[in-house]
Design a protein around this motif. Sequence first.
Motif, mmCIF file in Angstrom:
data_model
loop_
_atom_site.group_PDB
_atom_site.id
_atom_site.type_symbol
_atom_site.label_atom_id
_atom_site.label_comp_id
_atom_site.label_asym_id
_atom_site.label_seq_id
_atom_site.Cartn_x
_atom_site.Cartn_y
_atom_site.Cartn_z
ATOM 1 N N THR A 241 11.191 -1.904 1.731
ATOM 2 C CA THR A 241 12.120 -1.019 2.429
ATOM 3 C C THR A 241 11.486 -0.251 3.582
ATOM 4 O O THR A 241 12.198 0.457 4.309
ATOM 5 N N TYR A 244 13.039 -0.094 7.071
ATOM 6 C CA TYR A 244 14.202 0.723 7.422
ATOM 7 C C TYR A 244 13.830 2.053 8.073
ATOM 8 O O TYR A 244 14.700 2.732 8.638
ATOM 9 N N MET A 293 15.366 2.721 -1.917
ATOM 10 C CA MET A 293 16.177 1.554 -2.221
ATOM 11 C C MET A 293 17.661 1.770 -1.966
ATOM 12 O O MET A 293 18.466 0.846 -2.123
ATOM 13 N N PRO A 296 19.211 0.202 2.296
ATOM 14 C CA PRO A 296 19.961 -0.985 2.737
ATOM 15 C C PRO A 296 21.465 -0.751 2.786
ATOM 16 O O PRO A 296 22.144 -1.220 3.713
#
Length: 486
Positions: A241, A244, A293, A296
């Motif tokens: 992740t 991001y 998490m 997304p």
Amino acid sequence: MKANITQAAPAPSSQAASPLQASPRPVSPAPIPLPAPIPPSVSPPAPAPAQSGSHGLSIDMLEGMLKQQPNDPNVWSALGALLRQAGKPEAAIACQRRALEIDLRHVGAWTNLGNVLGDVERYDEAIAAQEHAVVLSGGNANLLSNLVVALRHGCRFDRALEILDVALRARPGDAGLLWDRALTLLQVGRYAEGFRDYDSRLSLPSYQNRIAEGPMWDGGPLNGKTILLTTEQGFGDVLLTARYVPLVKARGGRVLLECHPELQRLLSGLEGLDGFVRAGTAYPAYDVHCPLMSLPHRLGTTIETVPPPFRPSVPAEAREKAARLIPGPDGTIKVGIIWSGRVTFKDNARRATTLSRFLRFLDVPKVRLYSIQKGPPEAELETLGTSTLITPLGPHFNDFADTAAVLERLDLVIMTDSSVAHLAGSLGRPVWNLLQFMPYWVYCDKGDTTPWYPSMRLFRQTTPGDWDGVFAAAEKALRQVVALRT
């Protein structure tokens, strides 16, 4: 406790990042009431001492009860459940079958039998047992959850989604069912729907990561506010992740990242990062927070719009160490190997294998093996009787930056799934990931590629628990690589 914040290093220069692991449902060992069946479980709990009990029960106690009540199916089923928790699946199966010999309509024995059959990857039998329990119970929602788990691990995802639709009509807000649905949808690539349900993990009693107080970010403009991105799950999920963080920064705020020290050097040049908060310390002031998490979903990820991996920072001193450990070009093909992830991870028994399976690669001409394994499985190297056939590198790694520097010098990594797969994929290094029958959802439900890491090739089990076919395919591919280079 004072908040521990360090500034992130400047972002890498103008070069763009080159496009190139719950995870399974987090659960805790379930209590074993008598005579009711144990609740759903995605994977077997960590083995407990054989005499330990639950709700006042122990194996010794139940064995004593059976001397007085040898034909009581409740006691047989409870004994089987305790043996399962003690890591004795074959004995547990035998106890559940003994209970069913006495009472073929014993619902608890059927679902407990299905659970332990799933532990040993006998998924067709596990599904049949769970279906029998559901029918006998008249569609009990708890038993539907057990059936969903068996279907998911048996890779019958469409049927699992059908059952989940039925169960959620009865219990629309059930966090466990929503979590199962999220994982199932992600496995088949339905990311928009799966990530929508992914926050359900935060409501599970077994969720063990701390949750920051205050408002959670909804994905909208930050307008100068400070956002705290909190860590969770394993190192692999952080590496997954990290891509991001620049997208969060683009929303116009100050970005702080909670981070374990093992990852800090690697993430120090992460674009858009304003500072680190050491994991486990007090949180600093912030306006909104978001678990990694959950990003997304907040950023609208679909299977077509997965961002490229982040670009790790590899310090010069790490590269200097790696150069001392691995020679330069010498006509050999340097292959790093890993056969196990973190042994405390609840699904590691399924995803890991043994060093002995990797020894077949020693027969391939020009190939030299380097162990980049860390942790207790490193001890398997001692069984070789020599360190000349497989060079052990794990003892030289102090953090993931050291590992990254070594990966840069290897021609290929062949491994069972763990956080290093995410690291190799983020570096854009060739990595062959050897996968269990139902792998982590990042690797989808079919195919030999993943949208998350373009440099990664997947080798899947086609039969539950069958590593032989996986390694045969990998050896054949490795011989092809050698043939092309010579």
